[in-house]
Scaffold this active site. Sequence first.
Site, mmCIF file in Angstrom:
data_model
loop_
_atom_site.group_PDB
_atom_site.id
_atom_site.type_symbol
_atom_site.label_atom_id
_atom_site.label_comp_id
_atom_site.label_asym_id
_atom_site.label_seq_id
_atom_site.Cartn_x
_atom_site.Cartn_y
_atom_site.Cartn_z
ATOM 1 N N LYS A 249 0.890 -1.176 -0.048
ATOM 2 C CA LYS A 249 -0.124 0.224 0.116
ATOM 3 C C LYS A 249 0.797 1.578 0.007
ATOM 4 O O LYS A 249 1.967 1.181 0.510
ATOM 5 C CB LYS A 249 -0.984 -0.051 1.282
ATOM 6 C CG LYS A 249 -2.126 -1.049 1.127
ATOM 7 C CD LYS A 249 -3.045 -0.850 2.079
ATOM 8 C CE LYS A 249 -4.360 -1.450 2.099
ATOM 9 N NZ LYS A 249 -5.225 -1.343 3.142
ATOM 10 N N ASP A 344 -3.369 -5.712 1.118
ATOM 11 C CA ASP A 344 -2.019 -6.076 0.961
ATOM 12 C C ASP A 344 -1.805 -7.513 1.958
ATOM 13 O O ASP A 344 -0.744 -7.571 2.041
ATOM 14 C CB ASP A 344 -1.196 -4.960 1.487
ATOM 15 C CG ASP A 344 -1.838 -4.442 2.642
ATOM 16 O OD1 ASP A 344 -2.705 -4.713 3.412
ATOM 17 O OD2 ASP A 344 -0.998 -3.568 3.324
ATOM 18 N N ASP A 380 -2.779 -8.853 17.078
ATOM 19 C CA ASP A 380 -3.594 -8.037 16.121
ATOM 20 C C ASP A 380 -4.786 -8.816 15.588
ATOM 21 O O ASP A 380 -4.701 -9.830 15.371
ATOM 22 C CB ASP A 380 -2.555 -7.589 14.971
ATOM 23 C CG ASP A 380 -3.335 -6.703 13.744
ATOM 24 O OD1 ASP A 380 -3.403 -5.501 14.144
ATOM 25 O OD2 ASP A 380 -3.725 -7.345 12.903
ATOM 26 N N ASN A 381 -5.983 -8.066 15.653
ATOM 27 C CA ASN A 381 -7.130 -8.781 15.130
ATOM 28 C C ASN A 381 -7.336 -10.134 15.756
ATOM 29 O O ASN A 381 -7.725 -10.968 14.680
ATOM 30 C CB ASN A 381 -7.254 -8.673 13.746
ATOM 31 C CG ASN A 381 -7.636 -7.435 13.128
ATOM 32 O OD1 ASN A 381 -8.747 -6.861 13.692
ATOM 33 N ND2 ASN A 381 -7.165 -6.773 11.951
ATOM 34 N N GLU A 409 -6.044 -6.858 20.693
ATOM 35 C CA GLU A 409 -6.553 -5.757 19.851
ATOM 36 C C GLU A 409 -7.712 -6.267 19.021
ATOM 37 O O GLU A 409 -7.717 -6.477 17.817
ATOM 38 C CB GLU A 409 -5.402 -5.386 18.959
ATOM 39 C CG GLU A 409 -5.796 -4.084 18.395
ATOM 40 C CD GLU A 409 -6.366 -4.008 16.799
ATOM 41 O OE1 GLU A 409 -6.792 -3.215 16.496
ATOM 42 O OE2 GLU A 409 -6.313 -5.179 16.324
ATOM 43 N N TYR A 522 1.630 4.162 6.764
ATOM 44 C CA TYR A 522 1.837 3.982 5.372
ATOM 45 C C TYR A 522 3.115 4.737 5.087
ATOM 46 O O TYR A 522 3.181 4.883 3.788
ATOM 47 C CB TYR A 522 0.822 4.409 4.351
ATOM 48 C CG TYR A 522 -0.615 3.660 4.797
ATOM 49 C CD1 TYR A 522 -0.730 2.529 4.708
ATOM 50 C CD2 TYR A 522 -1.590 4.505 5.577
ATOM 51 C CE1 TYR A 522 -2.032 1.940 4.978
ATOM 52 C CE2 TYR A 522 -2.653 3.919 5.945
ATOM 53 C CZ TYR A 522 -2.979 2.749 5.792
ATOM 54 O OH TYR A 522 -4.166 2.078 5.925
HETATM 55 O O1 LIG Z 1 -8.576 -4.156 11.866
HETATM 56 P P1 LIG Z 1 -8.171 -3.187 12.969
HETATM 57 O O2 LIG Z 1 -8.895 -1.889 12.895
HETATM 58 O O3 LIG Z 1 -8.406 -3.829 14.295
HETATM 59 O O4 LIG Z 1 -6.677 -2.963 12.691
HETATM 60 C C1 LIG Z 1 -5.314 -3.748 12.957
HETATM 61 O O5 LIG Z 1 -5.296 -4.492 12.162
HETATM 62 C C2 LIG Z 1 -5.105 -4.066 10.809
HETATM 63 C C3 LIG Z 1 -4.576 -5.573 9.774
HETATM 64 O O6 LIG Z 1 -3.570 -5.979 10.330
HETATM 65 C C4 LIG Z 1 -3.776 -3.273 10.584
HETATM 66 O O7 LIG Z 1 -4.194 -2.586 9.359
HETATM 67 C C5 LIG Z 1 -2.986 -2.012 8.608
HETATM 68 O O8 LIG Z 1 -2.552 -2.851 8.076
HETATM 69 C C6 LIG Z 1 -2.982 -3.459 6.888
HETATM 70 C C7 LIG Z 1 -2.022 -4.648 6.259
HETATM 71 O O9 LIG Z 1 -0.963 -4.225 6.026
HETATM 72 C C8 LIG Z 1 -3.371 -2.718 5.928
HETATM 73 O O10 LIG Z 1 -3.994 -3.276 4.821
HETATM 74 C C9 LIG Z 1 -4.384 -1.495 6.611
HETATM 75 O O11 LIG Z 1 -4.617 -0.359 5.552
HETATM 76 C C10 LIG Z 1 -3.737 -0.745 7.728
HETATM 77 O O12 LIG Z 1 -4.538 -0.041 8.441
HETATM 78 C C11 LIG Z 1 -4.225 -1.930 11.741
HETATM 79 O O13 LIG Z 1 -3.237 -1.058 11.581
HETATM 80 C C12 LIG Z 1 -4.220 -2.685 13.012
HETATM 81 O O14 LIG Z 1 -4.269 -1.989 14.259
#
Ligand SMILES: O=P(O)(O)O[C@H]1O[C@H](CO)[C@@H](O[C@H]2O[C@H](CO)[C@@H](O)[C@H](O)[C@H]2O)[C@H](O)[C@H]1O
Length: 655
Positions: A249, A344, A380-381, A409, A522
């Site tokens: 991205k 991505d 994460d997630n 998270e 980013y």
């Molecule tokens: O899904 P959430 O809002 O809980 O956010 C968490 O997980 C996301 C996915 O890992 C993460 O998103 C970031 O990384 C992604 C993968 O590279 C990208 O596509 C998203 O645009 C970017 O915001 C987010 O940061 C994390 O906190």
Amino acid sequence: MLYPGGKKRVIITNVSPKVEEGRFPAKAVVEQDVIIAADIFSDGHDAIAASAYIRTAGERQWAELPMRFVINDYWQAVFRATQKGMHEFRVTAWVDHYTTWKKGVKKKYDAGQDVRVELQIGAELLRDAASKNKGEADRLNAWAAQLLEFTDPGQGVLLALSNDVAAVMYWHRDRDTITEYPVTYRVEVERKKAGFSTWYELFPRSASPDVSRHGTFRDVAKLLPRIARMGFDVLYFPPIHPIGEVNRKGKNNSLTANPGDPGSPWAIGNRLGGHKAIHPELGSLADFKELIKAAGDHDIEIAMDIAYQCAPDHPYVKQHPQWFTWRPDGTVQYAENPPKKYEDILPFNFETDDWENLWKELKSVVDYWIDAGIRVFRIDNPHTKAFAFWEWMIREVREQYPDVIFLAEAFTRPRVMERLAKAGFNQSYTYFTWRNTKHEIEQYMTELTGTEMRHYFRPNFWPNTPDILPPILTHGGENAHIMRVVLAATLSSNYGLYGPVYEFGINTPHGAKEEYLDNEKYEIKHWEWDQYTRIGDIITRLNRIRRENAALQSTWNIQFAQTSNDQITCYVKIDADADNQLIIVVNLDVYHTQAAHVTLPVGMLGIGHHEPYMVVDLLGGGKYRWVGDINYVELNPYQMPAHIFKVVKLQQHEQ
Ligand SMILES: O=P(O)(O)O[C@H]1O[C@H](CO)[C@@H](O[C@H]2O[C@H](CO)[C@@H](O)[C@H](O)[C@H]2O)[C@H](O)[C@H]1O
């Protein structure tokens, strides 16, 4: 047999702490008092007694804790957790014939009645106990004989009331009449940081003081004294691994990256490696280990981000194609957290037939970083991965490393967030970020602290994250940043900030989204770490107040006070052991001065309704003489939107 245990007359119910009837352990931290409680009653009017038994899981011996009647058939015992690890407890109760008899004999004697028959009954009770307890038989028989021999019944009554007899009769109760609650419950005792922690999030790639280059772990090491001075004890990094080149991205979440765009750190993996590799521009594994050590020297722990997902060029995709769900066109559907799309990255398929190898590999990622010295993970997630996996993985890891802390998270549906906490996550992100009004804040705190959630869900309050710039921070500017961090730091014992952006007051949204414009996710930033900001100064003060006041080191000790103005919230936090009593008052209106009369729960504070006392403002300075429960407050958000008052009794103040 007509009925099993027919002589057991006592009922035990509503045992706590328990989570889903014991399916999951409750949580505690070392040096915390765990209150083991139950409703306990019997038919009739006989005295009853109760005991809780507790042991470290795996031990044979139980330690007995006599329970105390509190009110309305509610009993409790307090267990001070001193050792980390899983503990087990159970509750028992019985009709206490000896106490019933003792009370009756005293009543009759005090009323001047003849108690000779009662003394004979007492002797029978003692003899009966002697017949069942060889070790104490001599003493019990001797006491029984004395009861019958006394010429002065008063002496018999004295013996009946003696502590020695009561103690022997307590410990040698009639086993046939003891009700044992059929379920043994578990409490997991964790290290203190699970319950009290202060997080600062930064992107290491933005740590370089030189605008022409990528930040490194060595650059972060130079920031440690600053972060420590501000009072943070967990320094959390977004993923530090090689970043995918395929589907990378660009700025502001654009789907195409320009040359030189670094990509989102959550897009893990490329030809240089995956979850066990380090993005080469950050430094080496040795640099990372050195940073962990240097952070430790400042009492800071590094928290790593574990994001179980892969960029399309992550080595797992080729090595283990069976771990992904392939579509007929030979692609894998990218990951999502609706409505957000993560074009991505590819999600793992937790229903793969090869799930056991997938689970083992994912756990090995955590093991790898534990070996490197990490003990705190932000996951994460987690709600987009299987619950069973988390339960297994966290249990396995914590059995070997009880110090490891996992922060979930998951910004998702409440039941899902709750289940993750039950499955073992030690801390959880929350909805605090969007709870703004007095009613919303009070209701949310009541939900977190006043329901079964208090036993398993440890909130971690974040006023912002790289993903979330809430409207209050956009509209309310500096005043809002201060007000929201005061709330986070005083409502919850665990709180965190996406640091540089917050302390420097950056708040430009990306269009109508609740996201930062030119998001660091980013692109690489270069912060002016030396600049003074009022927000940073107040954060530093807040963190010092948190360290110095035990009342702010728990989330569960909150009591809201009534206020005459809905723009002002007021709550009391008390730590009785440390004799620490705080009254926190916050003006939720970031534009105008607001005033209110607050009605304090003075009973809890040990203050009389008309008694004078001093309140000393630890945040804004100043002290005031207050009297009793109703007092006046006024807060100008341009000066200081909050008071953190320490209560000082007048005698202490004069000393
Ligand atoms: O899904 P959430 O809002 O809980 O956010 C968490 O997980 C996301 C996915 O890992 C993460 O998103 C970031 O990384 C992604 C993968 O590279 C990208 O596509 C998203 O645009 C970017 O915001 C987010 O940061 C994390 O906190």
